[in-house]
Motif scaffolding. Structure first.
Motif, PDB file in Angstrom:
ATOM      1  N   GLY A  61     -25.241  39.595 -14.298  1.00  0.00           N
ATOM      2  CA  GLY A  61     -25.619  39.386 -15.692  1.00  0.00           C
ATOM      3  C   GLY A  61     -24.964  38.146 -16.278  1.00  0.00           C
ATOM      4  N   SER A  62     -25.445  37.722 -17.437  1.00  0.00           N
ATOM      5  CA  SER A  62     -24.906  36.561 -18.164  1.00  0.00           C
ATOM      6  C   SER A  62     -24.907  35.305 -17.304  1.00  0.00           C
ATOM      7  CB  SER A  62     -23.488  36.861 -18.665  1.00  0.00           C
ATOM      8  OG  SER A  62     -23.480  37.972 -19.537  1.00  0.00           O
ATOM      9  N   PHE A  64     -26.659  31.650 -16.695  1.00  0.00           N
ATOM     10  CA  PHE A  64     -27.415  30.641 -17.431  1.00  0.00           C
ATOM     11  C   PHE A  64     -28.249  29.793 -16.473  1.00  0.00           C
ATOM     12  CE2 PHE A  64     -23.915  31.790 -20.112  1.00  0.00           C
ATOM     13  CZ  PHE A  64     -24.437  31.770 -21.401  1.00  0.00           C
ATOM     14  N   GLN A  73     -29.888  32.297 -21.187  1.00  0.00           N
ATOM     15  CA  GLN A  73     -29.067  33.300 -20.518  1.00  0.00           C
ATOM     16  C   GLN A  73     -29.957  34.408 -19.976  1.00  0.00           C
ATOM     17  OE1 GLN A  73     -26.357  35.505 -23.037  1.00  0.00           O
ATOM     18  NE2 GLN A  73     -24.814  35.613 -21.421  1.00  0.00           N
ATOM     19  N   GLN A  75     -30.475  37.355 -16.287  1.00  0.00           N
ATOM     20  CA  GLN A  75     -29.940  38.107 -15.153  1.00  0.00           C
ATOM     21  C   GLN A  75     -30.510  37.549 -13.863  1.00  0.00           C
ATOM     22  OE1 GLN A  75     -30.959  42.203 -16.067  1.00  0.00           O
ATOM     23  NE2 GLN A  75     -28.984  42.548 -17.046  1.00  0.00           N
ATOM     24  N   SER A  88     -32.830  37.050 -20.645  1.00  0.00           N
ATOM     25  CA  SER A  88     -32.381  38.304 -21.267  1.00  0.00           C
ATOM     26  C   SER A  88     -33.366  38.812 -22.296  1.00  0.00           C
ATOM     27  CB  SER A  88     -31.002  38.106 -21.918  1.00  0.00           C
ATOM     28  OG  SER A  88     -30.035  37.758 -20.967  1.00  0.00           O
ATOM     29  N   GLY A 129     -22.482  30.610 -14.408  1.00  0.00           N
ATOM     30  CA  GLY A 129     -21.885  31.763 -15.085  1.00  0.00           C
ATOM     31  C   GLY A 129     -21.289  32.785 -14.148  1.00  0.00           C
TER      32      GLY A 129
END
Length: 215
Positions: A61-62, A64, A73, A75, A88, A129
């Protein structure tokens, strides 16, 4: 003595494939204990292997991802068939099949770590990220399911504004001492110009980059 035989001997013998001779003096307590041990042994043999299988996918997750519309941003998901990223806020996923991947590169950047997916005869897709410890998971997954190594690269951070320009597929890279300082998809390059010893490049998002050429 015949009248003192335990009534459970018949049950005890039913758990055996061959006839069993039981001493007439066997106490009822010992018989029950032995039968419990037998059932436990049979259960261990018949119990299916419940060991956890290796995970077929990994999700982060998170993460970029930069596109013409800006950096978003979302997943990122690694599967045996390839890699996919979804914003997202929703929308269509961006997918790359494993057979279309030319190479994988990992480097530390200002916002954590970056996984670069270089597509065969295509652009380089940079996902930013990740945490440093994610490298072990990503590297192990790609080796197991894609038979590909993740190469660790270093980003040029010397601050020098002169170097070399290279074209890799559909990406333009600015190199300083052999390390990547900047990488831009060719479709995002709006124009390039030369003025004396200075080259100028303008990206579609009004990002101007200048570099002095070494004499």
């Amino acid at each position: 003595m015949g009248s003192s035989l335990p009534v459970s001997i018949k049950e005890y013998m039913s758990y055996h494939n061959a006839p069993v001779v039981v001493a007439m003096s066997l106490s009822r307590h010992a018989l029950i204990k032995h039968r419990a041990q037998l059932l436990s042994a049979q259960s261990s043999v018949l119990r299916p292997n419940m060991a956890a299988a290796p995970e077929a996918s990994h999700q982060f997750g998170s993460i970029f991802f930069g596109q013409r519309g800006g950096v978003s941003q979302g997943q990122l998901k690694l599967t045996p068939s390839g890699v996919s990223w979804r914003r997202s806020s929703g929308g269509k996923a961006i997918e790359v099949k494993k057979e279309d991947i030319d190479s994988l590169h990992w480097m530390r950047v200002s916002r954590g770590c970056q996984l670069s997916v270089r597509v065969v005869e295509g652009v380089t897709m940079n996902f930013i990220g990740f945490r440093e410890k994610d490298l072990e998971v990503v590297s192990g997954f790609c080796q197991q399911h894609w038979s590909m190594d993740v190469k660790t690269s270093a980003l040029a951070v010397s601050g020098r504004n002169w170097g070399n320009v290279a074209i890799n597929g559909k990406s333009l890279m600015f190199l300083v001492d052999g390390k990547v300082a900047l990488e831009v998809p060719l479709p995002d390059v709006a124009q390039a110009a030369r003025a004396g010893s200075r080259d100028s490049m303008q990206a579609a998002q009004q990002l101007a980059v200048q570099a002095n050429r070494q004499p």
